[in-house]
Design an enzyme around this catalytic site. Structure first.
Site: not given
Length: 269
Positions: A154, A157, A164, A100, A214, A160, A207
């Protein structure tokens, strides 16, 4: 082959998704403090994925990634063990792991390593575990042959982006100030609009909407790592907050932030 040895080390620790990328390909590094830990003669980056999806958990009030114990500890322990084994195999080389707090653009690097493709939500999408994965990496002075296999991409589509709730996701990237996840992590007082977003979202931390809508996440496999099933907690309350703060991913934020969010969403309990 070197790559087979490395894959065996990761597989013996339950990590089946790992790949390699030449260190120069991940440059430039991010301007963060941890970049000082990069070995001087770094040649390769080993990327590994740690799936964290452990089921639907319909009554959770936490983002999926925060339901298990702190992933920094879980992933860090596995990578530390891998580094020890790698050092035993290649004692003249250096192996430095990151979780991270990495100076490397992890999603881009994992994509270059053949571990998935980049979704419009900025997440890496793996064909087995979807976008419900943590990315960890080991930077090494060992030269590892890199020949990642190209994956599909991907679907494009745009769900996402469409789903949102605040319009934080754009084709050009994320507007963090509009992101519900970022708002739940924000310190201090929230504006009326921000408080409304926490209430509407119903989660006291994070969230998951852009992940959950997806199509590539509809048939993902659950995590194979037992560490993510130990001590998992899908709901935070005022009563269990003091205990959970000691071992969850939100521990870096003050107790007052979580208490604020709990008060805003208490009508959902």
């Amino acid at each position: 082959m070197i790559s087979h040895q490395i894959h065996s080390i990761f597989k013996s620790r339950g990590v089946f998704q790992c790949g390699f990328c030449p260190f120069p390909d991940v440059l430039p590094l991010l301007d963060v403090r941890s970049r000082s830990r990069i070995p001087e003669n770094a040649k390769t980056v080993i990327f590994a994925l740690f799936p964290y999806y452990i089921g639907p958990l319909p009554h959770r009030n936490l983002s999926r990634y925060a339901v298990p114990d702190d992933y920094h500890n879980i992933v860090g322990q596995i990578l530390h063990s891998c580094c020890q084994a790698l050092t035993d195999c290649f004692p003249t080389e250096q192996f430095i792991y990151f979780v991270d707090n990495s100076p490397i653009r992890e999603v881009h690097g994992a994509y270059l390593s053949g571990l998935g493709w980049m979704g419009k939500n900025g997440m890496l999408i793996n064909p087995v575990f979807g976008s419900y994965v943590f990315i960890g990496e080991i930077v090494t002075t060992l030269l590892i042959p890199c020949s990642p296999q190209p994956l599909g991409g991907c679907l494009g589509c745009g769900l996402c982006l469409q789903q949102c709730p605040t319009g934080a996701l754009k084709t050009t990237g994320l507007i963090e100030s509009l992101c519900r996840s970022a708002i739940t992590q924000k310190k201090g007082e929230l504006s009326d609009w921000e408080m409304e977003q926490v209430q509407k979202g119903g989660l006291v931390w994070g969230c998951d909407i852009c992940n959950d809508v997806c199509p590539m996440n509809r048939h993902v496999l659950p995590s194979n790592l037992p560490q993510f099933y130990e001590n998992f907690d899908s709901r935070v309350t005022m009563e269990n907050l003091p205990v959970l703060r000691k071992r969850k991913a939100f521990c870096y934020r003050s107790r007052s932030v979580m208490e604020r969010n709990l008060k805003l969403t208490e009508y959902l309990s």
